[in-house]
Scaffold this motif. Structure first.
Motif, PDB file in Angstrom:
ATOM      1  N   GLY A   1      -7.786 -51.773-108.080  1.00 10.83           N
ATOM      2  CA  GLY A   1      -7.195 -51.639-109.412  1.00 10.83           C
ATOM      3  C   GLY A   1      -5.686 -51.771-109.390  1.00 10.83           C
ATOM      4  O   GLY A   1      -5.090 -52.503-110.195  1.00 10.83           O
ATOM      5  N   ASN A   2      -5.037 -51.076-108.453  1.00 14.27           N
ATOM      6  CA  ASN A   2      -3.577 -51.140-108.364  1.00 14.27           C
ATOM      7  C   ASN A   2      -3.111 -52.487-107.844  1.00 14.27           C
ATOM      8  O   ASN A   2      -2.019 -52.952-108.200  1.00 14.27           O
ATOM      9  CB  ASN A   2      -3.053 -50.019-107.460  1.00 14.27           C
ATOM     10  CG  ASN A   2      -3.117 -48.668-108.142  1.00 14.27           C
ATOM     11  OD1 ASN A   2      -2.964 -48.561-109.351  1.00 14.27           O
ATOM     12  ND2 ASN A   2      -3.378 -47.617-107.373  1.00 14.27           N
ATOM     13  N   LEU A   3      -3.920 -53.115-106.995  1.00 11.04           N
ATOM     14  CA  LEU A   3      -3.569 -54.435-106.471  1.00 11.04           C
ATOM     15  C   LEU A   3      -3.470 -55.442-107.615  1.00 11.04           C
ATOM     16  O   LEU A   3      -2.508 -56.213-107.703  1.00 11.04           O
ATOM     17  CB  LEU A   3      -4.617 -54.900-105.451  1.00 11.04           C
ATOM     18  CG  LEU A   3      -4.420 -56.310-104.876  1.00 11.04           C
ATOM     19  CD1 LEU A   3      -3.124 -56.378-104.069  1.00 11.04           C
ATOM     20  CD2 LEU A   3      -5.604 -56.705-104.012  1.00 11.04           C
ATOM     21  N   ASN A   4      -4.451 -55.449-108.485  1.00 10.30           N
ATOM     22  CA  ASN A   4      -4.438 -56.384-109.610  1.00 10.30           C
ATOM     23  C   ASN A   4      -3.228 -56.158-110.514  1.00 10.30           C
ATOM     24  O   ASN A   4      -2.568 -57.110-110.946  1.00 10.30           O
ATOM     25  CB  ASN A   4      -5.734 -56.251-110.423  1.00 10.30           C
ATOM     26  CG  ASN A   4      -6.944 -56.754-109.655  1.00 10.30           C
ATOM     27  OD1 ASN A   4      -6.818 -57.622-108.783  1.00 10.30           O
ATOM     28  ND2 ASN A   4      -8.117 -56.211-109.956  1.00 10.30           N
TER      29      ASN A   4
ATOM     30  N   VAL B   1       5.037 -57.119-107.830  1.00  8.34           N
ATOM     31  CA  VAL B   1       5.352 -56.119-106.800  1.00  8.34           C
ATOM     32  C   VAL B   1       5.040 -56.685-105.417  1.00  8.34           C
ATOM     33  O   VAL B   1       4.051 -57.399-105.231  1.00  8.34           O
ATOM     34  CB  VAL B   1       4.550 -54.826-107.043  1.00  8.34           C
ATOM     35  CG1 VAL B   1       4.770 -53.822-105.921  1.00  8.34           C
ATOM     36  CG2 VAL B   1       4.931 -54.216-108.390  1.00  8.34           C
ATOM     37  N   LEU B   2       5.891 -56.366-104.449  1.00  5.37           N
ATOM     38  CA  LEU B   2       5.663 -56.802-103.074  1.00  5.37           C
ATOM     39  C   LEU B   2       4.421 -56.106-102.509  1.00  5.37           C
ATOM     40  O   LEU B   2       4.350 -54.875-102.477  1.00  5.37           O
ATOM     41  CB  LEU B   2       6.887 -56.477-102.215  1.00  5.37           C
ATOM     42  CG  LEU B   2       6.778 -56.807-100.723  1.00  5.37           C
ATOM     43  CD1 LEU B   2       6.689 -58.314-100.515  1.00  5.37           C
ATOM     44  CD2 LEU B   2       7.975 -56.241 -99.965  1.00  5.37           C
ATOM     45  N   ILE B   3       3.441 -56.880-102.084  1.00  2.00           N
ATOM     46  CA  ILE B   3       2.212 -56.327-101.509  1.00  2.00           C
ATOM     47  C   ILE B   3       2.278 -56.490-100.000  1.00  2.00           C
ATOM     48  O   ILE B   3       2.239 -57.603 -99.470  1.00  2.00           O
ATOM     49  CB  ILE B   3       0.960 -57.058-102.059  1.00  2.00           C
ATOM     50  CG1 ILE B   3       0.973 -57.075-103.598  1.00  2.00           C
ATOM     51  CG2 ILE B   3      -0.312 -56.407-101.534  1.00  2.00           C
ATOM     52  CD1 ILE B   3       0.948 -55.729-104.246  1.00  2.00           C
ATOM     53  N   ASP B   4       2.421 -55.384 -99.292  1.00  2.00           N
ATOM     54  CA  ASP B   4       2.496 -55.433 -97.831  1.00  2.00           C
ATOM     55  C   ASP B   4       1.910 -54.144 -97.271  1.00  2.00           C
ATOM     56  O   ASP B   4       1.285 -53.361 -97.995  1.00  2.00           O
ATOM     57  CB  ASP B   4       3.946 -55.625 -97.373  1.00  2.00           C
ATOM     58  CG  ASP B   4       4.883 -54.533 -97.873  1.00  2.00           C
ATOM     59  OD1 ASP B   4       4.386 -53.544 -98.460  1.00  2.00           O
ATOM     60  OD2 ASP B   4       6.097 -54.651 -97.690  1.00  2.00           O
TER      61      ASP B   4
ATOM     62  N   TRP C   1       3.008 -51.047 -99.038  1.00  2.00           N
ATOM     63  CA  TRP C   1       2.311 -50.887-100.311  1.00  2.00           C
ATOM     64  C   TRP C   1       0.934 -50.274-100.090  1.00  2.00           C
ATOM     65  O   TRP C   1       0.537 -49.337-100.791  1.00  2.00           O
ATOM     66  CB  TRP C   1       2.168 -52.258-100.984  1.00  2.00           C
ATOM     67  CG  TRP C   1       1.397 -52.223-102.272  1.00  2.00           C
ATOM     68  CD1 TRP C   1       1.886 -52.022-103.522  1.00  2.00           C
ATOM     69  CD2 TRP C   1      -0.027 -52.368-102.420  1.00  2.00           C
ATOM     70  NE1 TRP C   1       0.872 -52.034-104.452  1.00  2.00           N
ATOM     71  CE2 TRP C   1      -0.332 -52.243-103.802  1.00  2.00           C
ATOM     72  CE3 TRP C   1      -1.077 -52.596-101.537  1.00  2.00           C
ATOM     73  CZ2 TRP C   1      -1.617 -52.330-104.306  1.00  2.00           C
ATOM     74  CZ3 TRP C   1      -2.369 -52.688-102.040  1.00  2.00           C
ATOM     75  CH2 TRP C   1      -2.635 -52.556-103.404  1.00  2.00           C
ATOM     76  N   LEU C   2       0.192 -50.795 -99.098  1.00  2.00           N
ATOM     77  CA  LEU C   2      -1.158 -50.300 -98.836  1.00  2.00           C
ATOM     78  C   LEU C   2      -1.122 -48.841 -98.386  1.00  2.00           C
ATOM     79  O   LEU C   2      -1.961 -48.028 -98.797  1.00  2.00           O
ATOM     80  CB  LEU C   2      -1.842 -51.170 -97.773  1.00  2.00           C
ATOM     81  CG  LEU C   2      -3.289 -50.803 -97.417  1.00  2.00           C
ATOM     82  CD1 LEU C   2      -4.169 -50.715 -98.662  1.00  2.00           C
ATOM     83  CD2 LEU C   2      -3.858 -51.807 -96.408  1.00  2.00           C
ATOM     84  N   GLU C   3      -0.151 -48.492 -97.565  1.00  2.00           N
ATOM     85  CA  GLU C   3      -0.027 -47.100 -97.113  1.00  2.00           C
ATOM     86  C   GLU C   3       0.222 -46.177 -98.301  1.00  2.00           C
ATOM     87  O   GLU C   3      -0.325 -45.072 -98.375  1.00  2.00           O
ATOM     88  CB  GLU C   3       1.112 -46.984 -96.103  1.00  2.00           C
ATOM     89  CG  GLU C   3       1.252 -45.592 -95.502  1.00  2.00           C
ATOM     90  CD  GLU C   3       2.332 -45.500 -94.455  1.00  2.00           C
ATOM     91  OE1 GLU C   3       2.367 -44.487 -93.726  1.00  2.00           O
ATOM     92  OE2 GLU C   3       3.150 -46.441 -94.353  1.00  2.00           O
ATOM     93  N   ASN C   4       1.042 -46.636 -99.243  1.00  2.00           N
ATOM     94  CA  ASN C   4       1.297 -45.837-100.446  1.00  2.00           C
ATOM     95  C   ASN C   4       0.039 -45.626-101.259  1.00  2.00           C
ATOM     96  O   ASN C   4      -0.193 -44.546-101.816  1.00  2.00           O
ATOM     97  CB  ASN C   4       2.357 -46.523-101.322  1.00  2.00           C
ATOM     98  CG  ASN C   4       3.769 -46.213-100.887  1.00  2.00           C
ATOM     99  OD1 ASN C   4       4.033 -45.148-100.344  1.00  2.00           O
ATOM    100  ND2 ASN C   4       4.669 -47.151-101.090  1.00  2.00           N
ATOM    101  N   GLN C   5      -0.798 -46.678-101.370  1.00  2.00           N
ATOM    102  CA  GLN C   5      -2.044 -46.553-102.124  1.00  2.00           C
ATOM    103  C   GLN C   5      -2.958 -45.496-101.502  1.00  2.00           C
ATOM    104  O   GLN C   5      -3.564 -44.687-102.205  1.00  2.00           O
ATOM    105  CB  GLN C   5      -2.776 -47.909-102.178  1.00  2.00           C
ATOM    106  CG  GLN C   5      -1.965 -49.043-102.784  1.00  2.00           C
ATOM    107  CD  GLN C   5      -1.338 -48.666-104.106  1.00  2.00           C
ATOM    108  OE1 GLN C   5      -2.004 -48.151-105.008  1.00  2.00           O
ATOM    109  NE2 GLN C   5      -0.034 -48.912-104.227  1.00  2.00           N
ATOM    110  N   ILE C   6      -3.041 -45.514-100.175  1.00  2.00           N
ATOM    111  CA  ILE C   6      -3.882 -44.529 -99.470  1.00  2.00           C
ATOM    112  C   ILE C   6      -3.374 -43.117 -99.730  1.00  2.00           C
ATOM    113  O   ILE C   6      -4.133 -42.206-100.077  1.00  2.00           O
ATOM    114  CB  ILE C   6      -3.911 -44.824 -97.960  1.00  2.00           C
ATOM    115  CG1 ILE C   6      -4.546 -46.209 -97.701  1.00  2.00           C
ATOM    116  CG2 ILE C   6      -4.667 -43.741 -97.204  1.00  2.00           C
ATOM    117  CD1 ILE C   6      -4.332 -46.721 -96.294  1.00  2.00           C
TER     118      ILE C   6
END
Length: 460
Positions: free
Chosen positions: A72-75, A82-85, A88-93
């Motif tokens: 959801g946040n990726l989309n 937004v920079l997806i790296d 970013w993934l660590e923040n989502q977790i």
């Protein structure tokens, strides 16, 4: 379409569970989820823990919760640029499970806290060199900024990494400050300036930042949008000459001005005390906090003249003010006012000014107590007077009457451009030239004209 997969990278009894996000055939990012499992309890078929015990069932539910959260946040973030790296993934977790990563130096909020934690030992450049320790005002500004960042993180539902502070991020942050928080141009510009300062400081501490974060542009109100309030010499004379001793008049005033006098004790003593602070403040050009700390220990005499020696709290500058106005000398020597809380002085000043007849309607900004924001409008002048007006009154009243360099030495401004912005004036180069010519004439007025030998073109 992006895909999520959970996987192990070892066959141990305590294997880390990773999440891999495949954005395209060539782009994927992977991070540890923070969960571990015995590899024997992992199903390669489902890509989830086997459902053979309550602990594994709970772990499986957590991973199933993370999957749609990330997608959801990726989309949303892909659409927002937004920079997806990996950051970013660590923040989502962390955000999905509401984890706080206190040891991650790459987080903006953590470096702000680092600055605050070390405030008393940080080196600060001054005109006189380097001093140790941030001022109370600077600490306050960092604390306010930290709270703003925390609120913004809660709004965007993620922790901000330095590596994410790009042009797109700053534009969104600015939009939120102006349109959601309703901050003024000055306040928004100040917060952006602090953001830039924190980023540069982080880089000095070997934290990776974006090149853009070092070029963040801050701003303030233009001259035409700034409205400052000052008390002229004539208005100060009105305040000086007003009689505040009529108790019946004060009772009636309190009755007819309930908002203005709320929580104030209106007596001749309290009003005289506030009046004296106003008259001194408009003659010495110091900030309210420094003004209210004046005691007999700040006073000295030399050659029959009175001097005030003050160390400014905000800048730690030492300034000396020569006192020559007779009414201010009389107040300081015979009726030095008592210290009162800064906010109380602001409240009493409005009452003193209204009783003195300073009620002309002027354009300015006034705090709306319901929204806690300043609003531009037309208000009676006394409602806009506060202790910061005293310092501006001194600077404005004596501007062009006293050399600017002398005024700066008293107010403590570091350069003329800041002083002129403070009183909302543009540099007047003709005025500087006029002053030079005046001083030149004064220097040479007593000199005897030199005789000049004029040749007539012959040898006679």
């Amino acid at each position: 379409m992006a895909k999520i997969k959970f996987l192990l990278q070892s066959k141990s009894e305590n294997s880390q569970i990773y999440i891999r996000v495949s954005i395209s055939q060539k782009v994927s990012i992977k991070k540890k989820t923070g969960f571990t499992i015995n590899s024997k309890d992992w199903s390669e078929t489902t890509g989830l823990p086997k459902q053979n015990n309550p602990e594994n069932k709970k772990l499986s539910n957590n991973l199933k919760k993370l999957d749609p959260f990330v997608i959801g946040n990726l989309n949303n973030d892909l659409a927002g640029g937004v920079l997806i790296d990996a950051y970013w993934l660590e923040n989502q977790i962390n955000n999905c499970f509401k984890r706080v990563v206190k040891t991650d130096t790459g987080l903006l909020i953590n470096h702000i806290q680092y600055i605050l934690d070390n405030a008393n030992t940080r080196k600060v450049r001054t005109n006189g060199g380097v001093k140790i320790g941030l001022s109370k005002e600077t600490i306050k500004n960092y604390t306010v900024f930290k709270n703003i960042v925390l609120e913004y993180q809660n709004t965007i539902k993620k922790q901000i990494q330095f590596i994410e502070i790009t042009n797109t991020f700053v534009d969104k942050f600015t939009n939120w400050l102006v349109n959601t928080k309703k901050y003024s141009s000055n306040t928004t510009g100040r917060e952006l300036q602090i953001l830039k300062t924190v980023c540069i400081d982080a880089e000095k501490n070997e934290i990776l930042i974006t090149p853009y974060s070092k070029t963040i542009q801050h701003f303030g109100e233009s001259d035409k949008d700034r409205y400052i309030q000052t008390l002229s010499f004539e208005e100060l004379q009105q305040i000086k000459n007003t009689d505040y001793s009529d108790l019946e008049q004060l009772k009636e005033f309190k009755k007819t001005n309930p908002e203005l006098t709320k929580n104030l004790s209106l007596t001749p003593e309290t009003l005289d005390n506030a009046r004296n602070w106003i008259l001194i403040g408009c003659e010495i050009g110091q900030r309210g906090g420094d003004l209210l700390k004046i005691t007999n220990e700040n006073i000295r005499y030399k050659g029959g003249n009175m001097y005030l020696d003050i160390i400014q709290q905000k800048t730690n500058k030492s300034v000396t003010i020569g006192i020559i106005a007779p009414h201010v000398i009389e107040i300081i020597e015979n009726n030095l006012p008592k210290e009162i809380p800064h906010q109380k002085l602001n409240e009493y000043s409005k009452v003193v000014c209204k009783l003195a007849g300073i009620v002309e309607v002027v354009k300015g900004t006034k705090l709306n107590t319901e929204t806690n924001r300043k609003e531009l409008g037309n208000y009676p002048k006394h409602e806009l007077i506060a202790s910061h007006c005293f310092r501006r009154s001194f600077a404005s009243n004596y501007y062009k009457k006293i050399p600017t360099a002398v005024l700066i030495g008293i107010t403590g401004h570091s350069k003329e451009s800041l002083f002129l912005t403070y009183i909302n004036k543009r540099e007047d180069k003709d005025s500087n030239a006029d002053l030079f010519m005046k001083f030149y004439e004064d220097l040479n007025k007593d000199k005897t004209p030199e005789m000049k030998l004029i040749k007539n073109g012959t040898n006679d």
